[in-house]
Design an enzyme around this catalytic site. Structure first.
Site, PDB file in Angstrom:
ATOM      1  N   SER A  34       0.829  -1.212   0.000  1.00 47.05           N
ATOM      2  CA  SER A  34       0.000   0.000   0.000  1.00 47.05           C
ATOM      3  C   SER A  34       0.859   1.256   0.000  1.00 47.05           C
ATOM      4  N   ASP A  58      -1.970  -8.703   3.467  1.00 45.98           N
ATOM      5  CA  ASP A  58      -2.342  -7.682   4.446  1.00 45.98           C
ATOM      6  C   ASP A  58      -2.349  -8.303   5.848  1.00 45.98           C
ATOM      7  N   SER A 124       6.865   4.555  18.215  1.00 47.55           N
ATOM      8  CA  SER A 124       7.316   5.887  17.828  1.00 47.55           C
ATOM      9  C   SER A 124       7.446   6.776  19.054  1.00 47.55           C
ATOM     10  N   TYR A 150      -2.769   8.478  14.355  1.00 48.42           N
ATOM     11  CA  TYR A 150      -1.579   7.657  14.096  1.00 48.42           C
ATOM     12  C   TYR A 150      -0.840   7.375  15.404  1.00 48.42           C
ATOM     13  N   LYS A 154      -0.306   3.783  17.801  1.00 50.31           N
ATOM     14  CA  LYS A 154       0.948   3.203  18.321  1.00 50.31           C
ATOM     15  C   LYS A 154       0.835   2.994  19.834  1.00 50.31           C
ATOM     16  N   TYR A 178      10.949   4.587  17.767  1.00 51.52           N
ATOM     17  CA  TYR A 178      11.825   5.296  16.836  1.00 51.52           C
ATOM     18  C   TYR A 178      11.674   6.793  17.022  1.00 51.52           C
ATOM     19  N   PHE A 179      12.763   7.500  16.913  1.00 55.37           N
ATOM     20  CA  PHE A 179      12.718   8.960  16.880  1.00 55.37           C
ATOM     21  C   PHE A 179      12.570   9.381  15.408  1.00 55.37           C
ATOM     22  N   LEU A 201      10.535  16.379   7.246  1.00 51.95           N
ATOM     23  CA  LEU A 201      11.549  17.375   6.917  1.00 51.95           C
ATOM     24  C   LEU A 201      12.578  16.890   5.885  1.00 51.95           C
ATOM     25  N   ARG A 232      14.789  17.884  16.857  1.00 52.62           N
ATOM     26  CA  ARG A 232      14.454  16.463  16.826  1.00 52.62           C
ATOM     27  C   ARG A 232      15.711  15.607  16.881  1.00 52.62           C
ATOM     28  N   ARG A 296       3.377  24.310  12.746  1.00 52.76           N
ATOM     29  CA  ARG A 296       2.465  23.275  12.262  1.00 52.76           C
ATOM     30  C   ARG A 296       1.674  22.739  13.462  1.00 52.76           C
ATOM     31  N   ASP A 299       2.788  20.047  16.485  1.00 50.04           N
ATOM     32  CA  ASP A 299       4.240  19.913  16.663  1.00 50.04           C
ATOM     33  C   ASP A 299       4.660  20.278  18.089  1.00 50.04           C
TER      34      ASP A 299
HETATM   35  P1  NAD Z   1       6.638   2.640   5.154  1.00 49.54           P
HETATM   36  O1  NAD Z   1       5.279   3.133   4.815  1.00 49.54           O
HETATM   37  O2  NAD Z   1       7.732   2.911   4.214  1.00 49.54           O
HETATM   38  O3  NAD Z   1       6.585   1.071   5.443  1.00 49.54           O
HETATM   39  C1  NAD Z   1       5.445   0.428   5.938  1.00 49.54           C
HETATM   40  C2  NAD Z   1       5.169  -0.748   5.020  1.00 49.54           C
HETATM   41  O4  NAD Z   1       4.025  -1.459   5.512  1.00 49.54           O
HETATM   42  C3  NAD Z   1       4.854  -0.333   3.584  1.00 49.54           C
HETATM   43  O5  NAD Z   1       5.682  -1.079   2.723  1.00 49.54           O
HETATM   44  C4  NAD Z   1       3.373  -0.687   3.404  1.00 49.54           C
HETATM   45  O6  NAD Z   1       3.099  -1.100   2.072  1.00 49.54           O
HETATM   46  C5  NAD Z   1       3.190  -1.794   4.401  1.00 49.54           C
HETATM   47  N1  NAD Z   1       1.846  -1.923   4.989  1.00 49.54           N
HETATM   48  C6  NAD Z   1       1.059  -0.943   5.488  1.00 49.54           C
HETATM   49  N2  NAD Z   1      -0.069  -1.474   5.971  1.00 49.54           N
HETATM   50  C7  NAD Z   1       0.003  -2.819   5.783  1.00 49.54           C
HETATM   51  C8  NAD Z   1      -0.856  -3.902   6.086  1.00 49.54           C
HETATM   52  N3  NAD Z   1      -2.040  -3.718   6.685  1.00 49.54           N
HETATM   53  N4  NAD Z   1      -0.473  -5.149   5.748  1.00 49.54           N
HETATM   54  C9  NAD Z   1       0.717  -5.361   5.126  1.00 49.54           C
HETATM   55  N5  NAD Z   1       1.573  -4.369   4.818  1.00 49.54           N
HETATM   56  C10 NAD Z   1       1.216  -3.118   5.146  1.00 49.54           C
HETATM   57  O7  NAD Z   1       6.988   3.204   6.614  1.00 49.54           O
HETATM   58  P2  NAD Z   1       8.361   3.171   7.409  1.00 49.54           P
HETATM   59  O8  NAD Z   1       8.839   4.566   7.525  1.00 49.54           O
HETATM   60  O9  NAD Z   1       9.246   2.117   6.864  1.00 49.54           O
HETATM   61  O10 NAD Z   1       7.818   2.753   8.834  1.00 49.54           O
HETATM   62  C11 NAD Z   1       7.788   1.411   9.263  1.00 49.54           C
HETATM   63  C12 NAD Z   1       7.109   1.356  10.617  1.00 49.54           C
HETATM   64  O11 NAD Z   1       7.804   2.196  11.529  1.00 49.54           O
HETATM   65  C13 NAD Z   1       5.665   1.841  10.618  1.00 49.54           C
HETATM   66  O12 NAD Z   1       4.921   1.041  11.502  1.00 49.54           O
HETATM   67  C14 NAD Z   1       5.779   3.248  11.140  1.00 49.54           C
HETATM   68  O13 NAD Z   1       4.592   3.670  11.784  1.00 49.54           O
HETATM   69  C15 NAD Z   1       6.913   3.106  12.138  1.00 49.54           C
HETATM   70  N6  NAD Z   1       7.598   4.370  12.410  1.00 49.54           N
HETATM   71  C16 NAD Z   1       8.120   5.083  11.365  1.00 49.54           C
HETATM   72  C17 NAD Z   1       8.749   6.293  11.601  1.00 49.54           C
HETATM   73  C18 NAD Z   1       9.270   7.125  10.477  1.00 49.54           C
HETATM   74  O14 NAD Z   1       9.522   8.328  10.683  1.00 49.54           O
HETATM   75  N7  NAD Z   1       9.493   6.590   9.284  1.00 49.54           N
HETATM   76  C19 NAD Z   1       8.858   6.763  12.914  1.00 49.54           C
HETATM   77  C20 NAD Z   1       8.327   6.011  13.953  1.00 49.54           C
HETATM   78  C21 NAD Z   1       7.699   4.795  13.679  1.00 49.54           C
HETATM   79  C1  WQD Z   2      10.708  17.495  11.958  1.00 44.33           C
HETATM   80  C2  WQD Z   2      10.867  18.988  12.242  1.00 44.33           C
HETATM   81  C3  WQD Z   2       8.841  20.218  11.904  1.00 44.33           C
HETATM   82  C4  WQD Z   2       8.609  19.571   7.575  1.00 44.33           C
HETATM   83  C5  WQD Z   2       6.998  12.771  12.502  1.00 44.33           C
HETATM   84  C6  WQD Z   2       5.897  12.023  13.205  1.00 44.33           C
HETATM   85  C7  WQD Z   2       6.477  10.946  14.071  1.00 44.33           C
HETATM   86  C8  WQD Z   2       7.395  10.054  13.246  1.00 44.33           C
HETATM   87  C9  WQD Z   2       8.457  10.861  12.594  1.00 44.33           C
HETATM   88  C10 WQD Z   2       6.229   8.338  12.034  1.00 44.33           C
HETATM   89  C11 WQD Z   2       9.685  19.582  13.009  1.00 44.33           C
HETATM   90  C12 WQD Z   2       9.887  20.649  10.920  1.00 44.33           C
HETATM   91  C13 WQD Z   2       8.997  19.564   8.902  1.00 44.33           C
HETATM   92  C14 WQD Z   2       8.644  20.791   6.857  1.00 44.33           C
HETATM   93  C15 WQD Z   2       9.489  21.898   8.815  1.00 44.33           C
HETATM   94  N1  WQD Z   2       6.705   9.453  12.155  1.00 44.33           N
HETATM   95  N2  WQD Z   2       9.437  20.698   9.518  1.00 44.33           N
HETATM   96  N3  WQD Z   2       9.107  21.907   7.510  1.00 44.33           N
HETATM   97  O1  WQD Z   2       7.062  15.822  13.208  1.00 44.33           O
HETATM   98  O2  WQD Z   2       9.199  15.200  14.407  1.00 44.33           O
HETATM   99  O3  WQD Z   2       7.797  13.431  13.471  1.00 44.33           O
HETATM  100  O4  WQD Z   2       7.842  11.860  11.794  1.00 44.33           O
HETATM  101  O5  WQD Z   2       6.127   7.491  12.824  1.00 44.33           O
HETATM  102  O6  WQD Z   2       5.435  10.223  14.609  1.00 44.33           O
HETATM  103  O7  WQD Z   2       5.145  12.932  13.986  1.00 44.33           O
HETATM  104  O8  WQD Z   2       9.032  14.856  11.924  1.00 44.33           O
HETATM  105  O9  WQD Z   2      10.139  15.371   9.800  1.00 44.33           O
HETATM  106  O10 WQD Z   2       7.715  15.991  10.074  1.00 44.33           O
HETATM  107  O11 WQD Z   2       9.444  17.267  11.347  1.00 44.33           O
HETATM  108  O12 WQD Z   2       9.882  22.923   9.358  1.00 44.33           O
HETATM  109  O13 WQD Z   2       8.286  20.865   5.681  1.00 44.33           O
HETATM  110  O14 WQD Z   2      10.888  19.675  10.995  1.00 44.33           O
HETATM  111  O15 WQD Z   2       8.066  21.314  12.356  1.00 44.33           O
HETATM  112  O16 WQD Z   2      10.197  20.563  13.863  1.00 44.33           O
HETATM  113  P1  WQD Z   2       8.212  14.931  13.321  1.00 44.33           P
HETATM  114  P2  WQD Z   2       9.062  15.833  10.687  1.00 44.33           P
END
Ligand code: NAD
Ligand code: WQD
Length: 343
Positions: A34, A58, A124, A150, A154, A178-179, A201, A232, A296, A299
């Protein structure tokens, strides 16, 4: 050891497949595509020189999961699959709870049926809401002040995992919070490929650098931070991938676990938006035009991890600095201006 990697075609999952391979572990990918394409898996296979079994499916589909567990001998699961766009989750709460929470429940139910009770879950830093202070420790309260479905999905999954662990200590669960993962594999073959205009970002900056977007909007410069912009804890995705390998190694050593091990996955360093922009400009040699705009919604000002638990319990810490994160993000973006699409 064979590991089921749900969401393995995605950004963090694809990088983790490489580190699992390097650690001598076998992976099976389960992904509904997806938010990914099979191209990422083909590139991973190219990098490691080996095929990875892939099943398109899925996590909410119990029958298909049962078939998967019947066809493969799976020792543990790394559960990345989920939807992750914060803004979209506000518009589509039911879809997010269904995909993330119900998807995890179905997966856990099937794992129990097949007596596979080891799981690493992608959580997260968002579960901390507005943190009490920084650096953020794992024992800080969670669930309060989360501003979107979202993040709440989590939090809910974390609570489900804690209850599950309490009910049966043969479950071995690691929750990685994860950060802010950024960067890409240094080959530039795989990386983050967001749909449409990026929300985060680093992909936004990269797309400005490559000429796809005009300028970065900096969301607020009046936070109580070093330069007024949000701070961050950015972590290189390859470092983050390695945390999963360490978590699996930890799980393998435990006979039983009374509760999930919860670990922050960050570097322990905080950088402001403007510091990231400067680091990216140095790494890419490109000027990033930017404009300060309003904050935003949702934030927070500052978010970075206390990483002592990761070091002490998992023996893991991040290696790569911000310069390397920017250099690798840029390398991926310039080699793949349209992500996986154009290949
Ligand atoms: P991503 O969207 O690139 O990867 C998620 C994958 O899961 C995708 O390939 C998508 O196709 C698949 N997917 C979604 N729903 C599904 C379902 N119901 N069944 C099977 N597959 C499904 O995201 P990512 O950045 O690689 O993140 C991976 C995980 O880490 C996620 O759970 C996300 O919430 C978590 N996470 C990500 C971040 C971030 O900033 N990237 C931060 C904190 C936590
Ligand atoms: C980082 C900083 C923005 C975009 C999010 C999710 C978190 C996790 C990671 C998934 C902030 C600033 C951003 C832009 C900007 N995701 N910014 N201009 O918000 O810390 O975390 O992603 O699991 O759950 O909330 O990350 O990269 O969006 O922002 O100024 O166009 O950059 O305000 O200070 P964030 P981010």
């Amino acid at each position: 050891m064979a590991v089921l990697v749900t969401g393995g075609a995605g950004y963090i999952g694809s990088h983790t497949l490489i580190e699992l391979h390097k650690a001598g572990l076998e992976s099976i990918v389960y992904d509904n595509l997806s938010n990914a394409s099979e191209e990422s898996l083909q590139r991973v296979e190219h990098i490691i020189g080996k095929e990875i079994p892939f099943v398109k499916g899925d996590t909410r589909d119990k029958e298909q999961l049962r078939e998967l567990f019947s066809n493969y001998s799976i020792d543990g699961v790394i559960h990345f699959a989920g939807l992750k766009a914060v803004g979209e989750s506000v518009q589509k709460p039911l879809e997010y709870y269904d995909n993330n929470v119900i998807g995890t429940l179905r997966l856990l139910e099937v794992m129990r049926e097949f007596d596979c009770k080891s799981i690493i879950f992608s959580s997260s830093a968002t579960v901390y809401g507005e943190p009490e202070m920084v650096p953020i420790k794992e024992e800080f309260s969670t669930g309060n002040g989360i501003t979107n479905p979202y993040g709440r999905s989590k939090y809910m999954i974390e609570e489900i995992l804690k209850d599950l662990s309490k009910s049966d200590s043969s479950w071995k669960i690691v929750i990685l919070r994860y950060f802010n993962p950024i960067g890409a594999h240094e080959s530039g073959l795989i990386g983050e490929d967001p749909n449409g205009i990026p929300n985060n970002l680093m992909p936004y900056i990269s797309q400005v650098a490559v000429g796809k977007l005009n300028e970065l909007q900096v969301f607020g410069d009046n936070y109580p931070t070093v330069d007024g912009t949000g701070v961050r804890d950015y972590i290189h995705v390859v470092d983050l991938a390695n945390a999963h390998v360490k978590a699996l190694e930890y799980i393998q050593k435990q006979d039983v676990m009374q509760e999930p091990l919860i670990v922050n996955a960050g570097t322990g360093m905080g950088y402001s938006v403007l510091e990231v922009v400067k680091a990216f400009e140095r790494a890419s040699g490109k000027k990033i035009p930017k404009k300060i705009v309003a904050r935003r919604a949702g934030d927070i000002a500052i978010c970075y991890a206390d990483v002592s638990r990761a070091q002490e319990i998992l023996g893991w810490s991040a290696e790569f600095d911000l310069e390397k994160m920017c250099a690798d993000s840029w390398n991926w973006q310039k080699k793949n201006p349209n992500g996986y699409e154009a290949s």
